[in-house]
Design an enzyme around this catalytic site. Structure first.
Site, mmCIF file in Angstrom:
data_model
loop_
_atom_site.group_PDB
_atom_site.id
_atom_site.type_symbol
_atom_site.label_atom_id
_atom_site.label_comp_id
_atom_site.label_asym_id
_atom_site.label_seq_id
_atom_site.Cartn_x
_atom_site.Cartn_y
_atom_site.Cartn_z
ATOM 1 C CG HIS A 190 -22.127 -2.978 22.671
ATOM 2 N ND1 HIS A 190 -22.844 -2.122 22.755
ATOM 3 C CD2 HIS A 190 -21.267 -4.088 21.621
ATOM 4 C CE1 HIS A 190 -22.906 -2.694 21.552
ATOM 5 N NE2 HIS A 190 -22.849 -3.644 20.729
ATOM 6 C CG HIS A 219 -17.938 -7.377 20.531
ATOM 7 N ND1 HIS A 219 -18.295 -7.908 20.720
ATOM 8 C CD2 HIS A 219 -18.496 -5.576 20.286
ATOM 9 C CE1 HIS A 219 -20.070 -7.621 19.933
ATOM 10 N NE2 HIS A 219 -19.708 -6.221 19.901
HETATM 11 P P1 AMP Z 1 -22.659 -4.767 17.762
HETATM 12 O O1 AMP Z 1 -24.038 -3.272 18.253
HETATM 13 O O2 AMP Z 1 -23.094 -4.762 16.458
HETATM 14 O O3 AMP Z 1 -21.510 -4.605 18.441
HETATM 15 O O4 AMP Z 1 -23.681 -5.586 18.358
HETATM 16 C C1 AMP Z 1 -24.541 -6.298 19.435
HETATM 17 C C2 AMP Z 1 -23.986 -7.677 20.193
HETATM 18 O O5 AMP Z 1 -25.383 -7.881 20.798
HETATM 19 C C3 AMP Z 1 -24.043 -8.723 19.367
HETATM 20 O O6 AMP Z 1 -22.636 -9.207 19.311
HETATM 21 C C4 AMP Z 1 -24.696 -9.971 19.442
HETATM 22 O O7 AMP Z 1 -24.984 -10.995 19.400
HETATM 23 C C5 AMP Z 1 -25.083 -9.517 21.252
HETATM 24 N N1 AMP Z 1 -26.607 -9.175 21.935
HETATM 25 C C6 AMP Z 1 -27.529 -8.084 20.898
HETATM 26 N N2 AMP Z 1 -28.855 -9.096 21.568
HETATM 27 C C7 AMP Z 1 -28.573 -9.762 22.952
HETATM 28 C C8 AMP Z 1 -29.252 -11.099 24.214
HETATM 29 N N3 AMP Z 1 -30.012 -10.000 24.046
HETATM 30 N N4 AMP Z 1 -27.872 -10.966 25.078
HETATM 31 C C9 AMP Z 1 -26.881 -10.858 24.248
HETATM 32 N N5 AMP Z 1 -26.284 -10.407 23.544
HETATM 33 C C10 AMP Z 1 -26.742 -9.602 22.372
#
Ligand code: AMP
Ligand code: ZN
Length: 134
Positions: free
Chosen positions: A100, A102
């Site tokens: 993903h 950001h």
């Molecule tokens: P990272 O893997 O460190 O880039 O972080 C994963 C991102 O996914 C974090 O910013 C979380 O807030 C976000 N996240 C996790 N679960 C959900 C969800 N169910 N809906 C939206 N965002 C999510």
């Protein structure tokens, strides 16, 4: 679809999300813990773990969607700037193992700071350049 992946479940409609854009290959939805309102995640519709295992053409499509969302955040939310980030592997802060990007809207005086750069010792930058260059 990876049965254990929360983002696959989101794409599949098994877990709710605030979707704002999708096309054939990519899907964009609001991060549940935003750094600022409108913080968006861009994901490929098929499961790939991170930047290393995502096919280049799919990564390119994610980048195009990220640009679309960045423009939208600026236009609609009045963002003063945008940060784009991607965490790959646990040591880089990756927590969800479905690739993903950001896209984070930034606002004047929103209190966030950028990383502080280090300095190279004499001769080190050339050594690293020689290791990394193609
Ligand atoms: P990272 O893997 O460190 O880039 O972080 C994963 C991102 O996914 C974090 O910013 C979380 O807030 C976000 N996240 C996790 N679960 C959900 C969800 N169910 N809906 C939206 N965002 C999510
Ligand atoms: Zn997945």
């Amino acid at each position: 679809m990876n049965e254990n992946c929360i983002f696959c479940k989101i794409i599949n409609g098994d877990i709710p999300c605030a979707m704002i854009y999708q096309d054939e290959e990519t899907f964009a939805f609001l991060d549940i813990n935003p750094i600022n309102d409108g913080h968006t995640l861009i994901i490929p519709k098929h499961h790939h773990e991170n930047i290393f295992s995502t096919p280049s053409d799919i990564f390119a499509k994610m980048a195009i969607t990220a640009q679309k969302i960045a423009k939208r955040q600026k236009e609609i939310l009045g963002a003063d700037g945008i940060n784009i980030g991607m965490n790959n592997e646990p040591d880089a802060g990756q927590v969800v193992f479905h690739a993903h990007i950001h896209v984070m809207p930034r606002f004047k005086n929103d209190g966030y700071d950028l990383w502080k750069g280090k300095t190279y010792k004499e001769g080190e930058i050339e050594k690293i350049q020689n290791k990394l260059k193609f």
